[in-house]
Design a protein around this motif. Structure first.
Motif, PDB file in Angstrom:
ATOM      1  N   UNK A 214       0.819  -1.216   0.000  1.00 40.85           N
ATOM      2  CA  UNK A 214       0.000   0.000   0.000  1.00 40.85           C
ATOM      3  C   UNK A 214       0.854   1.268   0.000  1.00 40.85           C
ATOM      4  N   UNK A 215       1.991   1.236   0.666  1.00 41.50           N
ATOM      5  CA  UNK A 215       2.787   2.458   0.809  1.00 41.50           C
ATOM      6  C   UNK A 215       3.313   2.964  -0.530  1.00 41.50           C
ATOM      7  N   UNK A 216       3.898   2.070  -1.330  1.00 43.29           N
ATOM      8  CA  UNK A 216       4.428   2.537  -2.618  1.00 43.29           C
ATOM      9  C   UNK A 216       3.416   2.409  -3.747  1.00 43.29           C
ATOM     10  N   UNK A 217       2.294   1.702  -3.500  1.00 49.31           N
ATOM     11  CA  UNK A 217       1.220   1.635  -4.476  1.00 49.31           C
ATOM     12  C   UNK A 217       1.519   0.801  -5.697  1.00 49.31           C
ATOM     13  N   UNK A 218       2.523  -0.084  -5.626  1.00 46.46           N
ATOM     14  CA  UNK A 218       2.888  -0.901  -6.780  1.00 46.46           C
ATOM     15  C   UNK A 218       3.070  -2.356  -6.370  1.00 46.46           C
ATOM     16  N   UNK A 219       2.721  -3.257  -7.279  1.00 49.51           N
ATOM     17  CA  UNK A 219       3.042  -4.674  -7.151  1.00 49.51           C
ATOM     18  C   UNK A 219       3.719  -5.092  -8.443  1.00 49.51           C
ATOM     19  N   UNK A 220       4.966  -5.537  -8.340  1.00 46.16           N
ATOM     20  CA  UNK A 220       5.651  -5.973  -9.548  1.00 46.16           C
ATOM     21  C   UNK A 220       5.709  -7.498  -9.612  1.00 46.16           C
ATOM     22  N   UNK A 221       6.263  -7.986 -10.680  1.00 45.59           N
ATOM     23  CA  UNK A 221       6.311  -9.431 -10.927  1.00 45.59           C
ATOM     24  C   UNK A 221       7.041 -10.166  -9.815  1.00 45.59           C
ATOM     25  N   UNK A 222       8.189  -9.661  -9.378  1.00 40.63           N
ATOM     26  CA  UNK A 222       8.962 -10.347  -8.347  1.00 40.63           C
ATOM     27  C   UNK A 222       8.196 -10.409  -7.033  1.00 40.63           C
ATOM     28  N   UNK A 223       7.500  -9.336  -6.692  1.00 45.29           N
ATOM     29  CA  UNK A 223       6.722  -9.324  -5.447  1.00 45.29           C
ATOM     30  C   UNK A 223       5.576 -10.326  -5.514  1.00 45.29           C
ATOM     31  N   UNK A 224       4.920 -10.399  -6.666  1.00 41.89           N
ATOM     32  CA  UNK A 224       3.817 -11.351  -6.835  1.00 41.89           C
ATOM     33  C   UNK A 224       4.329 -12.787  -6.715  1.00 41.89           C
ATOM     34  N   UNK A 225       5.421 -13.082  -7.396  1.00 39.44           N
ATOM     35  CA  UNK A 225       5.956 -14.441  -7.367  1.00 39.44           C
ATOM     36  C   UNK A 225       6.543 -14.794  -6.006  1.00 39.44           C
ATOM     37  N   UNK A 226       7.088 -13.819  -5.305  1.00 39.57           N
ATOM     38  CA  UNK A 226       7.578 -14.066  -3.952  1.00 39.57           C
ATOM     39  C   UNK A 226       6.420 -14.404  -3.018  1.00 39.57           C
ATOM     40  N   UNK A 227       5.282 -13.722  -3.197  1.00 46.14           N
ATOM     41  CA  UNK A 227       4.103 -14.049  -2.394  1.00 46.14           C
ATOM     42  C   UNK A 227       3.629 -15.470  -2.681  1.00 46.14           C
ATOM     43  N   UNK A 228       3.721 -15.882  -3.945  1.00 46.12           N
ATOM     44  CA  UNK A 228       3.355 -17.256  -4.295  1.00 46.12           C
ATOM     45  C   UNK A 228       4.312 -18.246  -3.626  1.00 46.12           C
ATOM     46  N   UNK A 229       5.602 -17.941  -3.620  1.00 46.55           N
ATOM     47  CA  UNK A 229       6.578 -18.806  -2.967  1.00 46.55           C
ATOM     48  C   UNK A 229       6.283 -18.961  -1.480  1.00 46.55           C
ATOM     49  N   UNK A 230       5.833 -17.883  -0.849  1.00 43.90           N
ATOM     50  CA  UNK A 230       5.556 -17.927   0.587  1.00 43.90           C
ATOM     51  C   UNK A 230       4.443 -18.913   0.928  1.00 43.90           C
ATOM     52  N   UNK A 231       3.472 -19.069   0.031  1.00 43.29           N
ATOM     53  CA  UNK A 231       2.371 -20.000   0.339  1.00 43.29           C
ATOM     54  C   UNK A 231       2.628 -21.414  -0.172  1.00 43.29           C
ATOM     55  N   UNK A 232       3.566 -21.576  -1.112  1.00 40.66           N
ATOM     56  CA  UNK A 232       3.860 -22.916  -1.618  1.00 40.66           C
ATOM     57  C   UNK A 232       5.071 -23.545  -0.935  1.00 40.66           C
ATOM     58  N   UNK A 233       6.058 -22.704  -0.576  1.00 42.95           N
ATOM     59  CA  UNK A 233       7.313 -23.230  -0.058  1.00 42.95           C
ATOM     60  C   UNK A 233       8.121 -23.973  -1.103  1.00 42.95           C
ATOM     61  N   UNK A 234       7.731 -23.860  -2.365  1.00 44.42           N
ATOM     62  CA  UNK A 234       8.376 -24.586  -3.457  1.00 44.42           C
ATOM     63  C   UNK A 234       9.119 -23.594  -4.351  1.00 44.42           C
ATOM     64  N   UNK A 235      10.457 -23.555  -4.295  1.00 42.82           N
ATOM     65  CA  UNK A 235      11.189 -22.559  -5.095  1.00 42.82           C
ATOM     66  C   UNK A 235      11.067 -22.768  -6.599  1.00 42.82           C
ATOM     67  N   UNK A 236      10.625 -23.974  -7.009  1.00 43.50           N
ATOM     68  CA  UNK A 236      10.482 -24.242  -8.440  1.00 43.50           C
ATOM     69  C   UNK A 236       9.095 -23.910  -8.968  1.00 43.50           C
ATOM     70  N   UNK A 237       8.193 -23.420  -8.107  1.00 42.01           N
ATOM     71  CA  UNK A 237       6.803 -23.237  -8.528  1.00 42.01           C
ATOM     72  C   UNK A 237       6.666 -22.164  -9.593  1.00 42.01           C
ATOM     73  N   UNK A 238       7.634 -21.249  -9.641  1.00 44.65           N
ATOM     74  CA  UNK A 238       7.526 -20.152 -10.602  1.00 44.65           C
ATOM     75  C   UNK A 238       8.036 -20.518 -11.990  1.00 44.65           C
ATOM     76  N   UNK A 239       8.621 -21.700 -12.141  1.00 47.29           N
ATOM     77  CA  UNK A 239       9.281 -22.050 -13.395  1.00 47.29           C
ATOM     78  C   UNK A 239       8.316 -21.973 -14.584  1.00 47.29           C
ATOM     79  N   UNK A 240       7.139 -22.567 -14.440  1.00 52.52           N
ATOM     80  CA  UNK A 240       6.178 -22.561 -15.552  1.00 52.52           C
ATOM     81  C   UNK A 240       5.663 -21.149 -15.838  1.00 52.52           C
ATOM     82  N   UNK A 241       5.444 -20.352 -14.783  1.00 54.75           N
ATOM     83  CA  UNK A 241       4.987 -18.974 -14.980  1.00 54.75           C
ATOM     84  C   UNK A 241       6.046 -18.165 -15.709  1.00 54.75           C
TER      85      UNK A 241
END
Length: 472
Positions: free
Chosen positions: A409-436
């Motif tokens: 909210x503070x900077x008002x932006x969500x970039x690709x790395x932030x989105x994929x990092x959030x996905x990693x946090x819920x999967x715990x799988x570092x390879x989950x982003x490979x297909x994306x």
């Protein structure tokens, strides 16, 4: 955006031992001045440019969706002798025939009409009572030294530094005051780069949670649906995600007529405002299918007050974050509010379209005018995030999204790395982003294979049917 040169502060002057001097004044860079005027059926835009330059570039230069051509060609013509309006590279420009500086003062004759643009705001909304809403952002220009420099510009100006100023626009209508940001005023001046200004007598109707300007020709059932459903779905979003960019939007709706065998809905969101344009004979009569589609449309546009306004993407190539995310927001919210809504059919359409379009890199879809890829594949990625959230916490897409929005909210932006990092946090799988990553950057000969792998890793329920991914 406005660029301002800031002089030294008073505190800095004191530290330098110059306390007897008056603090320097804040200096504003000169900006283009524009007067947009309507006199009966005649429209004009008079520019006063702040400097001499052989080329002036229109910051917003999207193509028309239907024709794939520059929209200004059919709506604007330069009256000032020796000045040419043309397309170079990704941008519309003004230049002189002889290569000299563009005159500081010039006039453009306008013929506004309803035209859907690719990934940009429509230049005008036309109402059946003769009213018209004009978008201010299309009058922003910046100088460049040569045509070759324009041709070298990337499509997305966010990727480079450009000295672009927001034009200061005066709005005039001989028929009476214009409606600017909810207020009727005579000859007002605006410096906001993204607003619609309404010429004519279309009525602004206020209510506790919504203000509307609805074309009197719009089928009554559709107007009633917008007034009733927009506050409901916005309330649902606020309950799940916290405050959005506004808690009382203005919705401006135009009607382009009952064109045979057509169902067309176009829309966009600005700060505090949703713009909608409807067309087609299929819109005239209420039906379950038409009502569901209209509610999804309202839900998608309303979703952008959270995903698109509260937080936004940084570069156009990341539009999948907001467009696909808003698609899934609208589908899940409508399923919660309208139990008869067929959400599985809508979700399957996203998977099918992504499978078709992701043979080429999704990130660069805008360069091929394949903007649908951002919606469909963005929704596929959101489905994977939703399933991962459910597996990790029992939550859903809104739970995943809330954390992403709140942390940015503070900077008002969500970039690709932030989105994929959030996905990693819920999967715990570092390879989950490979297909994306592969679908975004390379595409795939058979995207269904990568989508299936992504769904396997995150827990989306599906089956393979003849090599196609089918949700179950």
């Amino acid at each position: 955006m406005r660029s301002i040169i800031l002089a030294a502060s008073a505190a800095a002057v004191l530290l330098a031992g110059c306390a007897t001097s008056s603090p320097p004044m804040e200096m504003e860079r000169p900006v283009p001045l524009v007067t947009v005027a309507r006199d009966g059926d005649r429209w004009s835009a008079d520019f006063v440019l702040p400097s001499d330059s052989p080329v002036w570039v229109f910051t917003r230069s999207a193509l028309a969706r239907e024709s794939g051509k520059p929209w200004r060609d059919g709506q604007w013509s330069v009256e000032t002798p020796g000045v040419v309006l043309e397309r170079r590279g990704h941008f519309d420009i003004l230049r002189t025939v002889d290569g000299g500086a563009v005159p500081r003062s010039l006039r453009i004759r306008m013929t506004p009409k309803a035209e859907d643009l690719m990934a940009d705001y429509d230049p005008a909304l036309m109402f059946t009572d003769g009213s018209a809403a004009i978008y201010s952002g299309h009058f922003n220009v910046f100088p460049m030294g040569a045509i070759e420099e324009v041709e070298a510009l990337p499509m997305d100006l966010n990727e480079i530094h450009v000295e672009a100023e927001t034009s200061r626009i005066t709005w005039r209508d001989t028929a009476g005051p214009v409606l600017l940001q909810g207020e009727r005023r005579s000859n007002p001046t605006s410096e906001q780069g993204g607003i619609y200004v309404l010429f004519g007598q279309a009525e602004l109707v206020d209510s506790p949670r919504l203000a509307t300007v609805i074309d009197p020709g719009l089928p009554a059932w559709m107007g009633n649906e917008i007034k009733a459903f927009a506050p409901r779905i916005a309330g649902y979003y606020a309950e799940r995600l916290g405050p959005g960019q506004t808690d009382k939007p203005t919705i401006m709706v135009s009607w382009n007529g009952p064109t045979p065998q057509l169902r067309s809905m176009g829309g966009s969101v600005l700060r505090g405002m949703i713009i909608m344009a409807f067309e087609g004979d299929n819109v005239v009569t209420e039906s379950t299918d038409m009502r569901d589609h209209a509610r999804w449309f309202i839900g998608h546009e309303s979703a952008h007050f959270w995903l698109g306004q509260t937080v936004r993407y940084e570069f156009t190539r990341e539009a999948w974050i907001t467009e696909g995310g808003a698609d899934l927001m609208a589908m899940r919210a409508q399923a919660a509010l309208s139990p008869t809504y067929d959400v599985m059919t809508a979700l399957q359409e996203e998977v099918d379209d992504c499978t078709t379009l992701a043979v080429k890199p999704v990130a660069s879809a805008n360069q091929r005018s394949e903007h649908r890829a951002y919606y469909a594949c963005g929704a596929v990625f959101a489905l994977a995030a939703e399933a991962a959230q459910k597996r990790a916490t029992g939550g859903d897409w809104f739970d995943f999204l809330k954390g992403l929005i709140d942390s940015n909210r503070d900077d008002g932006k969500v970039n690709r790395e932030e989105w994929l990092e959030a996905l990693l946090q819920v999967t715990g799988d570092p390879d989950v982003r490979r297909e994306i990553d592969t679908l975004l950057d390379e595409g795939a000969p058979d995207p269904a294979v990568l989508i299936a792998r992504l769904f396997d890793r995150t827990g989306v329920a599906y089956r393979l049917d003849g090599g196609k991914v089918k949700l179950v």
